[in-house]
Design a protein around this motif. Sequence first.
Motif, PDB file in Angstrom:
ATOM      1  N   ILE A  51       0.846  -1.206   0.000  1.00 52.54           N
ATOM      2  CA  ILE A  51       0.000   0.000   0.000  1.00 52.54           C
ATOM      3  C   ILE A  51       0.876   1.249   0.000  1.00 52.54           C
ATOM      4  N   ALA A  52       1.903   1.261   0.853  1.00 55.23           N
ATOM      5  CA  ALA A  52       2.785   2.431   0.928  1.00 55.23           C
ATOM      6  C   ALA A  52       3.526   2.660  -0.384  1.00 55.23           C
ATOM      7  N   MET A  53       3.883   1.580  -1.065  1.00 54.80           N
ATOM      8  CA  MET A  53       4.648   1.711  -2.303  1.00 54.80           C
ATOM      9  C   MET A  53       3.817   2.225  -3.469  1.00 54.80           C
ATOM     10  N   LYS A  54       2.509   2.358  -3.289  1.00 58.36           N
ATOM     11  CA  LYS A  54       1.690   2.960  -4.339  1.00 58.36           C
ATOM     12  C   LYS A  54       2.022   4.434  -4.525  1.00 58.36           C
ATOM     13  N   SER A  55       2.498   5.085  -3.451  1.00 58.70           N
ATOM     14  CA  SER A  55       2.805   6.505  -3.575  1.00 58.70           C
ATOM     15  C   SER A  55       4.236   6.860  -3.167  1.00 58.70           C
ATOM     16  N   LEU A  56       5.011   5.894  -2.687  1.00 61.88           N
ATOM     17  CA  LEU A  56       6.407   6.146  -2.326  1.00 61.88           C
ATOM     18  C   LEU A  56       7.318   5.403  -3.294  1.00 61.88           C
ATOM     19  N   PRO A  57       8.506   5.939  -3.534  1.00 62.29           N
ATOM     20  CA  PRO A  57       9.453   5.228  -4.406  1.00 62.29           C
ATOM     21  C   PRO A  57       9.801   3.853  -3.817  1.00 62.29           C
ATOM     22  N   MET A  58       9.855   2.849  -4.672  1.00 60.70           N
ATOM     23  CA  MET A  58      10.079   1.478  -4.228  1.00 60.70           C
ATOM     24  C   MET A  58      11.375   1.339  -3.436  1.00 60.70           C
ATOM     25  N   GLY A  59      12.474   1.883  -3.932  1.00 60.33           N
ATOM     26  CA  GLY A  59      13.762   1.738  -3.258  1.00 60.33           C
ATOM     27  C   GLY A  59      13.764   2.343  -1.871  1.00 60.33           C
ATOM     28  N   THR A  60      13.215   3.538  -1.742  1.00 61.48           N
ATOM     29  CA  THR A  60      13.149   4.208  -0.444  1.00 61.48           C
ATOM     30  C   THR A  60      12.245   3.452   0.508  1.00 61.48           C
ATOM     31  N   ALA A  61      11.063   3.078   0.044  1.00 64.36           N
ATOM     32  CA  ALA A  61      10.105   2.369   0.906  1.00 64.36           C
ATOM     33  C   ALA A  61      10.686   1.051   1.390  1.00 64.36           C
ATOM     34  N   TYR A  62      11.300   0.304   0.491  1.00 66.42           N
ATOM     35  CA  TYR A  62      11.851  -0.993   0.870  1.00 66.42           C
ATOM     36  C   TYR A  62      13.003  -0.836   1.856  1.00 66.42           C
ATOM     37  N   ALA A  63      13.873   0.141   1.624  1.00 62.04           N
ATOM     38  CA  ALA A  63      15.011   0.358   2.517  1.00 62.04           C
ATOM     39  C   ALA A  63      14.549   0.762   3.920  1.00 62.04           C
ATOM     40  N   ILE A  64      13.555   1.629   3.991  1.00 60.70           N
ATOM     41  CA  ILE A  64      13.062   2.057   5.302  1.00 60.70           C
ATOM     42  C   ILE A  64      12.342   0.910   5.997  1.00 60.70           C
ATOM     43  N   TRP A  65      11.538   0.166   5.275  1.00 60.53           N
ATOM     44  CA  TRP A  65      10.835  -0.995   5.837  1.00 60.53           C
ATOM     45  C   TRP A  65      11.832  -2.011   6.387  1.00 60.53           C
ATOM     46  N   THR A  66      12.869  -2.285   5.609  1.00 63.24           N
ATOM     47  CA  THR A  66      13.894  -3.223   6.042  1.00 63.24           C
ATOM     48  C   THR A  66      14.655  -2.688   7.253  1.00 63.24           C
ATOM     49  N   ILE A 100      23.071  -0.301  15.109  1.00 60.94           N
ATOM     50  CA  ILE A 100      21.614  -0.148  15.037  1.00 60.94           C
ATOM     51  C   ILE A 100      21.267   1.318  14.791  1.00 60.94           C
ATOM     52  N   THR A 101      21.970   2.205  15.472  1.00 61.35           N
ATOM     53  CA  THR A 101      21.762   3.645  15.277  1.00 61.35           C
ATOM     54  C   THR A 101      22.100   4.044  13.838  1.00 61.35           C
ATOM     55  N   MET A 102      23.137   3.438  13.278  1.00 57.83           N
ATOM     56  CA  MET A 102      23.497   3.730  11.889  1.00 57.83           C
ATOM     57  C   MET A 102      22.403   3.282  10.925  1.00 57.83           C
ATOM     58  N   ILE A 103      21.795   2.126  11.190  1.00 58.21           N
ATOM     59  CA  ILE A 103      20.676   1.662  10.343  1.00 58.21           C
ATOM     60  C   ILE A 103      19.550   2.672  10.388  1.00 58.21           C
ATOM     61  N   LEU A 104      19.179   3.107  11.579  1.00 58.65           N
ATOM     62  CA  LEU A 104      18.088   4.085  11.707  1.00 58.65           C
ATOM     63  C   LEU A 104      18.461   5.414  11.074  1.00 58.65           C
ATOM     64  N   GLY A 105      19.717   5.827  11.235  1.00 57.90           N
ATOM     65  CA  GLY A 105      20.174   7.076  10.610  1.00 57.90           C
ATOM     66  C   GLY A 105      20.091   7.007   9.098  1.00 57.90           C
ATOM     67  N   ALA A 106      20.455   5.864   8.532  1.00 59.97           N
ATOM     68  CA  ALA A 106      20.369   5.702   7.074  1.00 59.97           C
ATOM     69  C   ALA A 106      18.909   5.764   6.610  1.00 59.97           C
ATOM     70  N   ALA A 107      18.007   5.153   7.357  1.00 58.69           N
ATOM     71  CA  ALA A 107      16.592   5.201   6.981  1.00 58.69           C
ATOM     72  C   ALA A 107      16.062   6.627   7.043  1.00 58.69           C
ATOM     73  N   ILE A 108      16.445   7.363   8.076  1.00 51.67           N
ATOM     74  CA  ILE A 108      16.010   8.755   8.186  1.00 51.67           C
ATOM     75  C   ILE A 108      16.611   9.577   7.045  1.00 51.67           C
ATOM     76  N   GLY A 109      17.878   9.323   6.719  1.00 46.95           N
ATOM     77  CA  GLY A 109      18.531  10.029   5.609  1.00 46.95           C
ATOM     78  C   GLY A 109      17.812   9.798   4.290  1.00 46.95           C
ATOM     79  N   LEU A 110      17.360   8.571   4.055  1.00 44.89           N
ATOM     80  CA  LEU A 110      16.612   8.286   2.827  1.00 44.89           C
ATOM     81  C   LEU A 110      15.296   9.046   2.777  1.00 44.89           C
ATOM     82  N   LYS A 111      14.673   9.195   3.909  1.00 48.91           N
ATOM     83  CA  LYS A 111      13.402   9.931   3.946  1.00 48.91           C
ATOM     84  C   LYS A 111      13.636  11.407   3.648  1.00 48.91           C
ATOM     85  N   LEU A 112      14.749  11.939   4.109  1.00 49.07           N
ATOM     86  CA  LEU A 112      15.038  13.355   3.918  1.00 49.07           C
ATOM     87  C   LEU A 112      15.461  13.681   2.484  1.00 49.07           C
TER      88      LEU A 112
END
Length: 103
Positions: free
Chosen positions: A48-63, A90-102
Motif C-alpha cells: 500500500i505504501a509503495m503505491k505513492s512512495l518510491p520502491m527503493g526508499t520504501a523498501y530500505a526504510i521498511w527493512t 543499530i543507530t546507523m541503520i536508523l540514521g540511514a533510513a532517516i537520511g533516505l526519507k530526507l
Amino acid sequence: MAWIVLVLAGVCEMLGVFMIGRMYQKRNVASFIYMVVAFSMSFVLLAIAMKSLPMGTAYAIWTGIGAAGGAVLGMIVFGESKDWRRIIFITMILGAAIGLKLM
C-alpha cells in the motif's frame, strides 16, 4: 499517509521477527499464526505504501525498521548482547533510513 502506513509495515515486520524468536521458545500453533499474520500485514502495508512512495526508499526504510527493531527486541526480550558496538550499528541503520526519507 503513506509514511504512516510504511512505519506500520515496519512495526509488523518487527513483530514477525519477534514471533520467529518466540516460536523457538514456545513451539505452538498460536506463535505460528501470529508470525504469519504479522508478516502478511507487513507485506500488505508495504505494498500500500509503495503505491505513492518510491520502491527503493520504501523498501530500505521498511527493512531498516524491521532489522533495527528486531535487534532491539532481541536485546530486550531475548537477552541478546547489548554491546555498545551493536547499539552504534543499530543507530546507523536508523540514521540511514532517516537520511533516505530526507532525500
